[in-house]
Design a protein around this motif. Structure first.
Motif, PDB file in Angstrom:
ATOM      1  N   UNK A 184      -7.996 -11.832  14.062  1.00  0.00           N
ATOM      2  CA  UNK A 184      -7.463 -11.024  12.971  1.00  0.00           C
ATOM      3  C   UNK A 184      -6.659 -11.920  12.050  1.00  0.00           C
ATOM      4  N   UNK A 222      -0.399  -5.288  21.190  1.00  0.00           N
ATOM      5  CA  UNK A 222      -1.254  -5.008  22.331  1.00  0.00           C
ATOM      6  C   UNK A 222      -2.170  -6.194  22.578  1.00  0.00           C
ATOM      7  N   UNK A 223      -2.301  -6.557  23.824  1.00  0.00           N
ATOM      8  CA  UNK A 223      -3.177  -7.699  24.110  1.00  0.00           C
ATOM      9  C   UNK A 223      -4.609  -7.364  23.743  1.00  0.00           C
ATOM     10  N   UNK A 224      -5.344  -8.401  23.414  1.00  0.00           N
ATOM     11  CA  UNK A 224      -6.753  -8.201  23.146  1.00  0.00           C
ATOM     12  C   UNK A 224      -7.024  -7.676  21.750  1.00  0.00           C
ATOM     13  N   UNK A 225      -5.982  -7.434  20.968  1.00  0.00           N
ATOM     14  CA  UNK A 225      -6.180  -6.900  19.631  1.00  0.00           C
ATOM     15  C   UNK A 225      -6.026  -7.981  18.582  1.00  0.00           C
ATOM     16  N   UNK A 237       5.034 -11.547   0.572  1.00  0.00           N
ATOM     17  CA  UNK A 237       3.846 -11.089   1.300  1.00  0.00           C
ATOM     18  C   UNK A 237       4.113 -11.010   2.791  1.00  0.00           C
ATOM     19  N   UNK A 262       0.850  -1.170   0.000  1.00  0.00           N
ATOM     20  CA  UNK A 262       0.000   0.000   0.000  1.00  0.00           C
ATOM     21  C   UNK A 262       0.890   1.225   0.000  1.00  0.00           C
ATOM     22  N   UNK A 308      -6.779 -11.583  18.559  1.00  0.00           N
ATOM     23  CA  UNK A 308      -7.616 -12.724  18.205  1.00  0.00           C
ATOM     24  C   UNK A 308      -8.560 -12.385  17.052  1.00  0.00           C
ATOM     25  N   UNK A 352      -8.757  -1.740  12.653  1.00  0.00           N
ATOM     26  CA  UNK A 352     -10.177  -1.462  12.775  1.00  0.00           C
ATOM     27  C   UNK A 352     -10.331   0.011  13.110  1.00  0.00           C
ATOM     28  N   UNK A 353     -11.228   0.658  12.389  1.00  0.00           N
ATOM     29  CA  UNK A 353     -11.463   2.057  12.691  1.00  0.00           C
ATOM     30  C   UNK A 353     -12.335   2.142  13.922  1.00  0.00           C
ATOM     31  N   UNK A 354     -11.773   2.400  15.059  1.00  0.00           N
ATOM     32  CA  UNK A 354     -12.550   2.425  16.299  1.00  0.00           C
ATOM     33  C   UNK A 354     -12.367   3.769  16.976  1.00  0.00           C
ATOM     34  N   UNK A 355     -12.403   4.787  16.168  1.00  0.00           N
ATOM     35  CA  UNK A 355     -12.227   6.122  16.725  1.00  0.00           C
ATOM     36  C   UNK A 355     -13.502   6.510  17.456  1.00  0.00           C
ATOM     37  N   UNK A 356     -13.357   7.251  18.573  1.00  0.00           N
ATOM     38  CA  UNK A 356     -14.543   7.548  19.382  1.00  0.00           C
ATOM     39  C   UNK A 356     -15.188   8.836  19.094  1.00  0.00           C
ATOM     40  N   UNK A 408      -3.490  -2.228   8.205  1.00  0.00           N
ATOM     41  CA  UNK A 408      -4.871  -1.789   8.433  1.00  0.00           C
ATOM     42  C   UNK A 408      -5.327  -2.109   9.842  1.00  0.00           C
TER      43      UNK A 408
END
Lengths: 339, 323, 321
Positions: free
Chosen positions: C44, C37-40, C304, C17, C42, C317-321, C315
């Motif tokens: 994916x 970071x943990x929790x990010x 790759x 990209x 699984x 996840x767009x998780x902006x608040x 990329x």
């Protein structure tokens, strides 16, 4: 008209929005404020059913008589664009670059049953209504030929096309030039039906809304009528936010909030703000509830809501005399509220 | 706030003129390159034709006949001028005119490439889109994995495998050869089916990945969210707003692939004994017929340039931002 | 060529990209910033030290191992013609059998790996040594006549695919490993130049380059000290992808008789020799075919995987608040 109860948004097992409740009456204008990362956009997107893939919302939300959460897409899409609409933050990318502007406005009407020809005519009227110059000519333009402000007006025209009862605006002016922002805001407040206005800009909220919800760490930490919240913030976060934007009453200048917003899933337990709060004590390790203290006549001797006696109420136990918090009255979630 | 200038829709005309000029210029430059390489570097065709024992007089006479005694610039203009009229010259080796041979073979190669492309598209567009839409579930991932393997198989290997399966084992299709369309469409089809598949399956695998990636990118675009906010379902939004946007990058890749297919056809013609341009090229090399090789190379290079041209124009038509 | 198209072509010739790289911190090691970071993680697809990278590395390693080992030992002399072993079935010291000349298939595969890597290394080397500097020059002076000239010539070379170049070279100088390598290398130059140019254009607008230019550093110094290190990861990925393409090209050329000459074993020619025996001894086509496919797959996966690994800004996840 809009009633949200216990809205919780999760992604990959991380809670991004936690137990948010509020309501909106017809014609009412409510501001949803907070820093980026506070969950305000996700709150709005979950009402529209437009959460990104892998992000899910639970809880209850009703628009009029229709459920918005936990219903299939097929039911929801009939509401989107007709009874509720949304204007997004980034006008530069929100329009299809390969389609003429007029067709994009007309599309939202044909989708909800208006005949094609009529929709095209009305699209031009709508472009005129959002004060775009030469609407008939502009309808034939492609998005890249328009400025950011003009594109945002097109988005607004799309949002208003079917006369929705609720308009959600997610930072609609953040990406625009300062000179254009004011015009856009004036236009929104002129044409909006009931409005849920999301922003981090307190000055904008002050000019647009009657009521505010302050979000931090995916929770509503304070809510109430704009005047009360802004002149007498109780939650330490709101207080800091106002101080940072210098909207505090004269003479009470407060330091800017320390530190930065943690990444999603990394907020502390208990009060989400406690790692940045100058007033935090061990009490804050238990979660404060959003409560509406009886400010009118506090019973003498009653413990103030943010000041529990040692060994006193279990966290979560409501303080006396308060109805379910809906954001109608001034409420906050803090153990050590400002006076 | 100034009103924008939407401009007339037909503003593509000056662009087209400019692009055609670029096409002609680059074809001419390519012709110079091919000529310089093929006609100037190797030894004297007259000496080669007559062998080492020829008298100098005989060589000079043949040179005059071939025209190779003239200065290179004159020879180039003569050759290039001929090309523009479809005259590729006369072979120094076989004394046969080259143009008609190329014309004969071109049809087979074009049919081969077109069929291969059709197979690739028919495979890649649905599979790639499906893999993108379902990129989170196992079937989508499986399509990606299979396409990854497909990319690793060269077309001629795919051809050999197909021959093994359909000709050796199933004995359902001929292992090679060509039957003109005029001699019966059924046989024509039977002889072309495996060549088409061997070109198309491999390129289809490559294309699938690009389609998937393009659709995935488009799915993340804000305007798709806008379309859903208008009341379209996610599938409807993708159909109405996504596919045309996704097709823009795919068109670029299609151009590259057509060029690849054209060259791949040279090899596949060898596998299936098809009388196309590749076969002509290789037999020209084997017979040291340099002018023939020069002509075929020029046709193939011109075809690649033409494909690039068509892609650029298609691009321009698809994307209003470029007008 | 239009800018947008060039952007896409760059993206798809590297597969990367354009907006994602190169890294903007001059001092920081590139590629050492996995988001762990943990929790990010699984759920994916494609983690960071990903399966593709490992599988690709393993396949490439296997090919390299066979090539290196073949210098010291092969079960039989891969070029030894032995009528007694003609079309010998697998077994008894002939692990995969023997071909129509009685040559041991396994030994041929091992030495063929050597040929493949040799051609790939030289071809990709030619492409990188010519293409990368040209791309950097073009990227550092985007409006100069030199840049324009480089990119025009680039476009022209692009119209000559490796196979055509090899056939032309072969027709003039006679086919062989050398002509094949040169043809593949030259045909790969445009891909490198484009990628290097696109990456350089991005690096040139970053603050530290602007600072270096403001400090009066000369262009060659900037190119070597700042630009090259920052586009290195892009070039590495491109090298891996080009290597896969070079293997395919070499196999095709050898198949046509324009690559490595007999008796030196080559996978492509093994396939060509097997074709006439497809009806009787299909295994002769199976092994070299498998070798080519696995080697190409290995380099593709490696490319790759390297891209994902070297590129910290994938990329999200767009998780902006």
């Amino acid at each position: 008209m809009l009633k949200v109860e216990g809205l919780t948004v999760r992604a990959d097992g991380v809670e991004l929005v936690h137990d948010v409740s509020f309501s909106l009456a017809p014609g009412e204008r409510v501001g949803l404020i907070g820093e980026s990362g506070s969950g305000k956009s996700l709150t709005a997107l979950s009402l529209m059913g437009l959460l990104p893939e892998g992000v899910t919302a639970t809880g209850r939300a009703r628009l009029g008589g229709d459920d918005l959460l936990g219903v299939p897409e097929s039911r929801l899409k009939g509401l989107r664009g007709s009874r509720m609409s949304m204007v997004f933050q980034e006008p530069m990318t929100a329009l299809n670059p390969l389609m003429r502007v007029g067709a994009q406005v007309a599309e939202v009407m044909t989708l909800h049953g208006r005949p094609r020809g009529e929709a095209r005519e009305r699209a031009v009227e709508l472009l005129d209504r959002v004060r775009l110059p030469e609407p008939a000519r502009l309808a034939r333009a492609y998005p890249h030929q328009l400025s950011g402000g003009q594109r945002q007006r097109v988005m607004l025209a799309i949002a208003l096309a079917n006369g929705p009862g609720l308009l959600i605006c997610d930072e609609p002016t953040t990406a625009l030039d300062v000179t254009v922002q004011k015009q856009m805001l004036d236009l929104i407040s002129e044409v909006a039906p009931a409005l849920l206005f999301i922003t981090h800009d307190l000055a904008v909220v002050a000019s647009m809304c009657e009521r505010v919800l302050v979000m931090y760490g995916g929770r509503v930490v304070e809510s109430g009528p704009l005047r009360e919240v802004f002149t007498r913030p109780r939650h330490r976060y709101t207080q800091g936010l106002l101080a940072a934007s210098r909207l505090t009453p004269r003479g009470t200048r407060l330091p800017v909030i320390e530190g930065s917003v943690p990444a999603a899933g990394h907020f502390p337990g208990g009060c989400v703000f406690r790692n940045r709060c100058p007033h935090a004590t061990p009490t804050c390790e238990t979660e404060p509830q959003l409560t509406e203290p009886q400010l009118t006549d506090p019973a003498p001797g009653d413990p103030a809501p943010g000041d529990p006696a040692p060994g006193d109420p279990a966290p979560g136990e409501p303080t006396p005399g308060e109805p379910t918090p809906t954001g109608d009255r001034h409420a906050f979630a803090c153990w050590h509220p400002a006076e | 706030m100034t009103p924008p200038n939407p401009g007339p829709a037909g503003a593509a005309a000056p662009y087209l003129v400019k692009r055609v000029a670029v096409l002609l210029a680059s074809t001419a430059v390519a012709a110079v390159a091919v000529f310089a390489f093929m006609a100037l570097l190797p030894g004297d065709p007259a000496e080669i034709a007559l062998g080492v024992n020829a008298t100098p007089e005989a060589v000079a006479e043949l040179r005059r006949q071939f025209g190779t005694d003239r200065p290179p610039a004159v020879r180039f203009l003569d050759w290039f001028g001929g090309l523009l009229q479809g005259d590729f010259g006369t072979s120094y080796v076989t004394s046969a005119p080259i143009g008609p041979q190329i014309a004969d073979r071109l049809g087979v190669t074009v049919v081969l490439v077109a069929g291969g492309m059709a197979v690739a598209l028919a495979l890649a567009v649905p599979l790639g889109t499906f893999a993108a839409v379902h990129h989170r579930n196992p079937l989508g991932a499986a399509i990606s994995a299979v396409s990854q393997i497909g990319i690793a198989v060269p077309a001629f290997l795919a051809g050999i495998l197909l021959v093994f399966v359909f000709a050796v084992r199933a004995q359902a299709l001929p292992s090679g050869g060509y039957v003109p369309l005029a001699d019966g469409p059924g046989e024509w089809l039977r002889h072309l089916l495996m060549p088409w598949l061997s070109l198309g399956l491999v390129q289809g695998a490559v294309l699938t990945r690009y389609v998937r990636s393009a659709v995935l990118d488009v799915m993340r675009e804000d305007y798709l969210r806008t379309a859903r906010a208008k009341g379209r379902g996610s599938t409807g939004a993708l159909w109405r707003h996504g596919l045309r946007n996704a097709s823009i990058p795919v068109v670029t890749v299609l151009g590259l692939q057509l060029a690849t297919l054209l060259i791949g056809a040279v090899v596949v013609e060898r596998v299936f004994v098809l009388p196309g341009l590749g076969d002509l090229l290789l037999s020209g090399v084997a017979g040291r017929d340099l002018l023939l090789v020069q002509g075929v190379v020029m046709v193939l290079v011109a075809a690649v340039l033409l494909i690039n041209f068509v892609v650029d124009v298609a691009y321009h038509l698809l994307d209003p931002r470029l007008r | 060529m239009t800018g947008r198209k060039a952007r896409w072509m760059t993206r798809w010739t590297t597969g990367g990209r354009p907006g994602d790289r190169p890294g903007e911190q001059p001092g920081e090691g590139r590629g050492d910033l996995p988001d762990d970071r943990p929790g990010r993680r699984p759920g994916r697809p494609g983690g960071r030290l990903n399966a593709g990278l490992l599988a690709g590395g393993a396949l490439v390693g296997l090919v390299a191992l066979a090539a290196v080992a073949s210098f010291f030992w092969t079960p039989h002399d891969p070029t030894l013609v032995d009528a007694a072993q003609r079309l010998r079935e697998p077994g008894g010291g002939y692990l995969l059998g023997a071909d129509k000349f009685g040559r041991d298939t396994f030994s041929q595969l091992m030495v063929g790996a050597r040929t493949t890597l040799y051609v790939g290394v030289v071809a990709v080397g030619i492409a990188a040594v010519l293409g990368a500097p040209l791309g950097v020059i073009a990227g550092m002076t985007p409006r100069g006549w030199l840049s324009e000239l480089i990119m025009r010539v680039n476009d022209l070379v692009f119209a000559f695919p490796a196979l055509l170049l090899a056939v032309m070279l072969g027709a003039v100088y006679g086919p062989g490993t050398l002509t094949a390598m040169i043809a593949i290398g030259v045909a790969t130059v445009p891909a490198f130049a484009r990628v290097a140019r696109a990456a350089t254009l991005q690096v040139m607008v970053t603050d530290y380059i602007l600072a270096a230019r403001a400090a009066g550093r000369r262009r060659p110094a900037i190119a070597v000290r700042h630009v090259l290190p920052n586009i290195a990861s892009v070039l590495i990925v491109q090298a891996s992808v080009s290597f896969a393409i070079a293997i395919l090209a070499e196999a095709a050329l050898s198949f046509l008789g324009f690559g490595t000459r007999p008796p030196i074993p080559s996978w492509g020619r093994m396939l060509q020799e097997s074709q006439e025996l497809l009806f009787s001894t299909p295994r002769l086509a199976l092994w070299p075919g498998l070798a080519i496919a696995l080697a190409v797959l290995g380099f593709n996966l490696l490319g790759d995987g390297l891209r994902d690994f070297l590129d910290p800004r994938l990329r999200r996840i767009r998780a902006e608040g």
